[in-house]
Design a protein around this motif. Structure first.
Motif, mmCIF file in Angstrom:
data_model
loop_
_atom_site.group_PDB
_atom_site.id
_atom_site.type_symbol
_atom_site.label_atom_id
_atom_site.label_comp_id
_atom_site.label_asym_id
_atom_site.label_seq_id
_atom_site.Cartn_x
_atom_site.Cartn_y
_atom_site.Cartn_z
ATOM 1 N N ALA A 143 2.443 -7.634 -153.165
ATOM 2 C CA ALA A 143 3.051 -8.846 -153.693
ATOM 3 C C ALA A 143 2.006 -9.576 -154.532
ATOM 4 O O ALA A 143 0.860 -9.149 -154.622
ATOM 5 N N GLN A 144 2.420 -10.659 -155.136
ATOM 6 C CA GLN A 144 1.500 -11.471 -155.929
ATOM 7 C C GLN A 144 0.464 -12.108 -155.004
ATOM 8 O O GLN A 144 0.811 -12.880 -154.110
ATOM 9 N N PRO A 145 -0.820 -11.781 -155.156
ATOM 10 C CA PRO A 145 -1.843 -12.409 -154.302
ATOM 11 C C PRO A 145 -1.930 -13.904 -154.585
ATOM 12 O O PRO A 145 -1.684 -14.363 -155.702
ATOM 13 N N LYS A 146 -2.289 -14.650 -153.561
ATOM 14 C CA LYS A 146 -2.482 -16.091 -153.731
ATOM 15 C C LYS A 146 -3.845 -16.345 -154.367
ATOM 16 O O LYS A 146 -4.815 -15.652 -154.058
ATOM 17 N N PRO A 147 -3.918 -17.343 -155.257
ATOM 18 C CA PRO A 147 -5.220 -17.670 -155.855
ATOM 19 C C PRO A 147 -6.238 -18.009 -154.781
ATOM 20 O O PRO A 147 -5.937 -18.705 -153.806
ATOM 21 N N GLU A 148 -7.440 -17.484 -154.926
ATOM 22 C CA GLU A 148 -8.506 -17.716 -153.962
ATOM 23 C C GLU A 148 -9.510 -18.705 -154.533
ATOM 24 O O GLU A 148 -9.863 -18.644 -155.708
ATOM 25 N N SER A 149 -9.961 -19.634 -153.685
ATOM 26 C CA SER A 149 -10.970 -20.589 -154.136
ATOM 27 C C SER A 149 -12.338 -19.932 -154.238
ATOM 28 O O SER A 149 -13.186 -20.332 -155.024
ATOM 29 N N LYS A 150 -12.550 -18.880 -153.423
ATOM 30 C CA LYS A 150 -13.832 -18.182 -153.451
ATOM 31 C C LYS A 150 -13.799 -17.048 -154.464
ATOM 32 O O LYS A 150 -12.734 -16.615 -154.915
ATOM 33 N N LYS A 151 -14.968 -16.558 -154.806
ATOM 34 C CA LYS A 151 -15.073 -15.469 -155.767
ATOM 35 C C LYS A 151 -14.535 -14.180 -155.166
ATOM 36 O O LYS A 151 -14.846 -13.831 -154.033
ATOM 37 N N LEU A 152 -13.732 -13.459 -155.937
ATOM 38 C CA LEU A 152 -13.163 -12.202 -155.470
ATOM 39 C C LEU A 152 -14.159 -11.065 -155.669
ATOM 40 O O LEU A 152 -14.970 -11.094 -156.600
ATOM 41 N N PRO A 153 -14.108 -10.046 -154.817
ATOM 42 C CA PRO A 153 -15.013 -8.910 -154.991
ATOM 43 C C PRO A 153 -14.634 -8.116 -156.239
ATOM 44 O O PRO A 153 -13.475 -8.126 -156.658
ATOM 45 N N PRO A 154 -15.594 -7.418 -156.847
ATOM 46 C CA PRO A 154 -15.254 -6.529 -157.964
ATOM 47 C C PRO A 154 -14.341 -5.408 -157.488
ATOM 48 O O PRO A 154 -14.414 -4.988 -156.333
ATOM 49 N N ILE A 155 -13.487 -4.935 -158.400
ATOM 50 C CA ILE A 155 -12.443 -3.972 -158.019
ATOM 51 C C ILE A 155 -12.418 -2.810 -159.005
ATOM 52 O O ILE A 155 -12.445 -3.011 -160.218
ATOM 53 N N LEU A 156 -12.357 -1.601 -158.464
ATOM 54 C CA LEU A 156 -12.143 -0.400 -159.263
ATOM 55 C C LEU A 156 -10.724 0.102 -159.007
ATOM 56 O O LEU A 156 -10.346 0.349 -157.859
ATOM 57 N N ILE A 157 -9.944 0.226 -160.079
ATOM 58 C CA ILE A 157 -8.583 0.759 -159.992
ATOM 59 C C ILE A 157 -8.524 2.051 -160.793
ATOM 60 O O ILE A 157 -8.869 2.076 -161.982
ATOM 61 N N VAL A 158 -8.098 3.131 -160.136
ATOM 62 C CA VAL A 158 -7.973 4.433 -160.788
ATOM 63 C C VAL A 158 -6.553 4.948 -160.554
ATOM 64 O O VAL A 158 -6.046 4.888 -159.426
ATOM 65 N N HIS A 159 -5.930 5.460 -161.620
ATOM 66 C CA HIS A 159 -4.531 5.893 -161.490
ATOM 67 C C HIS A 159 -4.246 7.048 -162.439
ATOM 68 O O HIS A 159 -4.908 7.207 -163.474
ATOM 69 N N GLY A 160 -3.242 7.842 -162.080
ATOM 70 C CA GLY A 160 -2.833 8.977 -162.899
ATOM 71 C C GLY A 160 -1.681 8.623 -163.825
ATOM 72 O O GLY A 160 -0.718 7.977 -163.408
ATOM 73 N N ARG A 161 -1.768 9.083 -165.057
ATOM 74 C CA ARG A 161 -0.705 8.812 -166.026
ATOM 75 C C ARG A 161 0.574 9.576 -165.688
ATOM 76 O O ARG A 161 1.667 9.191 -166.107
ATOM 77 N N GLN A 162 0.437 10.670 -164.948
ATOM 78 C CA GLN A 162 1.605 11.466 -164.566
ATOM 79 C C GLN A 162 1.979 11.277 -163.090
ATOM 80 O O GLN A 162 2.641 12.134 -162.492
ATOM 81 N N ASP A 163 1.572 10.158 -162.513
ATOM 82 C CA ASP A 163 1.868 9.896 -161.104
ATOM 83 C C ASP A 163 3.365 9.635 -160.936
ATOM 84 O O ASP A 163 3.894 8.666 -161.482
ATOM 85 N N ASN A 164 4.059 10.500 -160.188
ATOM 86 C CA ASN A 164 5.498 10.317 -159.962
ATOM 87 C C ASN A 164 5.800 9.741 -158.579
ATOM 88 O O ASN A 164 6.959 9.692 -158.162
ATOM 89 N N ILE A 165 4.758 9.326 -157.860
ATOM 90 C CA ILE A 165 4.930 8.678 -156.561
ATOM 91 C C ILE A 165 4.739 7.163 -156.695
ATOM 92 O O ILE A 165 5.608 6.373 -156.322
ATOM 93 N N VAL A 166 3.591 6.771 -157.214
ATOM 94 C CA VAL A 166 3.322 5.359 -157.541
ATOM 95 C C VAL A 166 3.171 5.290 -159.056
ATOM 96 O O VAL A 166 2.203 5.819 -159.602
ATOM 97 N N PRO A 167 4.104 4.687 -159.757
ATOM 98 C CA PRO A 167 4.071 4.718 -161.227
ATOM 99 C C PRO A 167 2.833 4.041 -161.800
ATOM 100 O O PRO A 167 2.259 3.133 -161.192
ATOM 101 N N LEU A 168 2.430 4.503 -162.969
ATOM 102 C CA LEU A 168 1.274 3.940 -163.657
ATOM 103 C C LEU A 168 1.427 2.439 -163.876
ATOM 104 O O LEU A 168 0.451 1.689 -163.842
ATOM 105 N N SER A 169 2.649 1.991 -164.082
ATOM 106 C CA SER A 169 2.888 0.566 -164.321
ATOM 107 C C SER A 169 2.425 -0.296 -163.151
ATOM 108 O O SER A 169 2.056 -1.464 -163.337
ATOM 109 N N ALA A 170 2.418 0.267 -161.922
ATOM 110 C CA ALA A 170 1.952 -0.493 -160.761
ATOM 111 C C ALA A 170 0.470 -0.792 -160.881
ATOM 112 O O ALA A 170 0.013 -1.888 -160.531
ATOM 113 N N ALA A 171 -0.309 0.180 -161.371
ATOM 114 C CA ALA A 171 -1.744 -0.026 -161.560
ATOM 115 C C ALA A 171 -2.002 -1.013 -162.697
ATOM 116 O O ALA A 171 -2.875 -1.883 -162.593
#
Length: 216
Positions: A143-171
């Motif tokens: 869901a939409q995360p709530k804004p945090e007052s503290k600094k968020l950790p850095p995030i790495l997101i990796v996804h497949g363009r041909q993913d037919n389970i979790v669509p690329l649009s989710a990433a």
């Protein structure tokens, strides 16, 4: 999965993989598996990341999978309301907080990483804790995360363009939402399906090392 989730869930246990070097660990990487997998499915991953100074914990989700013998689930993907999510969220957060006392490694030197449903749990729970970094592989936001007052950790997101389970649009949506919340997001797409491929390993290793350098 409705019948299974009515049962008392199991505890979150984990398979520990200690550093190859005898010195105290540089940090801790917690790995979360996907729907129907289990902790053992992730035990081969550390050998490909070339991080000999790090300790790994491959965690088991607390619920038994309804269809896969030996499989686990963080919540019911077959229910529209993600039955069991709240309970898993609470258990995972409490367990992560407890790790400093059992490993001696603080959250500030702990990276949470997950694949698919485990990637979704990584983004869900990881955003609420002062972790060193988050890695979501073929994951998504609940869901939409709530804004945090503290600094968020850095995030790495990796996804497949041909993913037919979790669509690329989710990433892509997760990247946009998290960047709007002020998170430093490293984003990479590959020509692959719903899977983990060798080309991802240097990317993950570099992210971990970058997080370590920034944390010093």
């Amino acid at each position: 999965m409705e019948v299974e989730l009515r049962r008392k869930p199991l505890s979150i246990d984990a398979i520990a993989i200690l550093p190859k070097n005898p010195q105290p660990p540089e940090g801790l990487i917690v790995l979360l598996h996907g729907w129907g997998a289990n902790a053992e499915d992730l035990t081969s991953l550390p050998q490909f990341l070339n991080l000999p100074d790090w300790q790994f914990l491959c965690a088991n989700a607390p619920f038994l999978h309804p269809h896969v013998p030996g499989g686990r689930a963080w919540y019911d993907l077959e229910s529209s309301d993600y039955k069991g999510l709240e309970e898993s969220r609470k258990k995972l957060k409490e367990w992560l907080i407890s790790l400093e006392s059992s490993t001696g490694i603080p959250l500030s030197r702990t990276i949470l990483a997950g694949f698919s449903q485990g990637g979704a749990m990584t983004l869900d729970v990881g955003l609420t804790l002062p972790l060193a970094g988050l890695i979501s592989l073929s994951g998504y936001l609940h869901a939409q995360p709530k804004p945090e007052s503290k600094k968020l950790p850095p995030i790495l997101i990796v996804h497949g363009r041909q993913d037919n389970i979790v669509p690329l649009s989710a990433a892509q949506q997760a990247r946009s939402i998290l960047e709007n919340l002020g998170a430093a997001v490293h984003y990479q797409e590959f020509d692959m399906g719903h899977e983990i491929i060798p080309a991802m390993f240097p990317l993950m290793q570099n992210f971990v090392m970058e997080v370590v350098l920034k944390g010093r």
